[in-house]
Design a protein around this motif. Sequence first.
Motif, short mmCIF file in Angstrom:
data_model
loop_
_atom_site.label_atom_id
_atom_site.label_comp_id
_atom_site.label_asym_id
_atom_site.label_seq_id
_atom_site.Cartn_x
_atom_site.Cartn_y
_atom_site.Cartn_z
N PHE A 152 -0.62 9.13 33.48
CA PHE A 152 -1.89 8.95 34.18
C PHE A 152 -2.88 8.21 33.29
CE2 PHE A 152 -1.84 13.05 32.07
CZ PHE A 152 -3.04 13.06 31.37
N ALA A 153 -3.88 7.66 33.91
CA ALA A 153 -4.95 6.98 33.17
C ALA A 153 -6.17 6.87 34.07
CB ALA A 153 -4.50 5.56 32.78
N ASP A 154 -7.35 6.75 33.46
CA ASP A 154 -8.54 6.40 34.23
C ASP A 154 -8.35 4.95 34.69
OD1 ASP A 154 -10.05 8.75 34.01
OD2 ASP A 154 -10.64 8.22 31.95
N GLU A 155 -8.78 4.68 35.91
CA GLU A 155 -8.54 3.36 36.49
C GLU A 155 -9.04 2.23 35.57
OE1 GLU A 155 -10.11 2.90 40.43
OE2 GLU A 155 -8.87 1.12 40.79
N ASP A 156 -10.23 2.43 34.99
CA ASP A 156 -10.81 1.35 34.19
C ASP A 156 -10.19 1.24 32.79
OD1 ASP A 156 -11.86 3.60 33.07
OD2 ASP A 156 -13.97 3.01 33.25
N GLN A 157 -9.27 2.13 32.47
CA GLN A 157 -8.61 2.07 31.16
C GLN A 157 -7.21 1.47 31.22
OE1 GLN A 157 -10.02 2.74 28.12
NE2 GLN A 157 -11.84 2.78 29.42
N ILE A 158 -6.71 1.21 32.43
CA ILE A 158 -5.34 0.71 32.56
C ILE A 158 -5.27 -0.73 32.04
CG2 ILE A 158 -3.47 0.13 34.16
CD1 ILE A 158 -4.49 2.40 35.97
N ALA A 159 -4.29 -1.00 31.17
CA ALA A 159 -4.13 -2.34 30.60
C ALA A 159 -2.94 -3.03 31.28
CB ALA A 159 -3.90 -2.26 29.09
N TYR A 160 -3.23 -4.04 32.08
CA TYR A 160 -2.19 -4.81 32.75
C TYR A 160 -1.76 -5.98 31.87
CZ TYR A 160 -3.60 -2.24 36.93
OH TYR A 160 -3.89 -1.24 37.82
N ARG A 161 -0.60 -6.54 32.19
CA ARG A 161 -0.16 -7.75 31.47
C ARG A 161 -1.08 -8.92 31.79
NH1 ARG A 161 6.43 -7.68 32.49
NH2 ARG A 161 6.79 -5.66 31.48
#
Length: 348
Positions: A152-161
């Motif tokens: 899980f992660a906070d939405e604003d912390q997710i790191a996409y490619r």
Amino acid sequence: MLEFDNTERTNLGELGEFGLISYLTKAVEINEPSTLKGIGDDAAVLDFSNKKTLISTDLLLEGIHFDLRYVPLKHLGYKAVQVNLSDIYAMNGTASQITFSIGLSSKFPLEAVEEIYQGALIACKKYNVDLIGGDTSASVQGLVISVTSIGFADEDQIAYRSGAQEGDLLCVSGDLGAAYVGLQLLEREKNIFLENPNIQPDLEGKDYIVERQLKPEARRDIVELLAKIGIKPNAMIDVSDGLASEIIHICEASDKGCKLYEDKIPLDSMTYETAREFGIDPTVCALNGGEDYELLFTIPQADYDKIKGSMDITVIGHITQASEGCQMISKSGKVYPITAQGWNAFKD
Ligand code: ADP
Ligand code: MG
């Protein structure tokens, strides 16, 4: 030639599928608050409240992804979990559960399967992950393992490619190429052993690179470090197929180019020396070797001061416009295009 510590051999047929499942999962503990129900029903039940859920799956096939002639079973279970958790960390998330599925041929005694599970459960415990289910089946040929990891992660912390920005610093954790060189060493010793079973493998002094191959560690610590120093990477990926391939993934997904500096690529001295012994360019091991399970990420230049004291993070280049392409500047200053499989592309 199955290698396992316990020398008893209990035929799997004696237990049956349900007996096997309950035997294997008797040591499973549930510790994560987000696990409402683990093994024992038709589905597990999870609750991530206001967080986003991250899910990733890997399939590992005997003869394709691992060779039981040199991979101890406990390490195999451990590694199967690690490589999967690595994908959750690569999203800048927290891993919290896995499912673990196996296909077993009849040559596997219960004691061998148990060792795989022991390894898997050691990894779960170390990384605070619950084993919440799986599936068990017979396999006609070869061992099959499939792990799904959930986090899980906070939405604003997710790191996409896809988040890399022009001017970002390209950073990598740890060092690269060791797992590949370790594999070359294990392959060589396996072949010597097959030709003459009286010769014992000579892995003296090579612990680090052999461990990097057999017992990789997913970089949860880097995700935690970045959070602590207040950095959210613009883009991130884990290094499973080699630095070159992962750089290209980030640049393509972000529609950017990059400059990578060969002399900045972090290599351990044992990796360097052993690669040379094998007549392989150490840079090529880092670029195309793979299985490092380090994190490759991009951060704004303004964050440089926050990472410059960290021994475990190296700046290896920067992100450019897409039109400049993905380039490597060699030690001698020549410019080469980075290709996913450039075995000989970087020869000066
Ligand atoms: P189903 O028929 O619904 O697939 P199973 O009999 O396969 O159910 O599984 C029963 C329970 O045991 C489920 O909770 C499942 O997740 C768990 N399980 C089955 N195989 C494994 C395994 N290899 N490792 C962990 N849990 C397993
Ligand atoms: Mg089932």
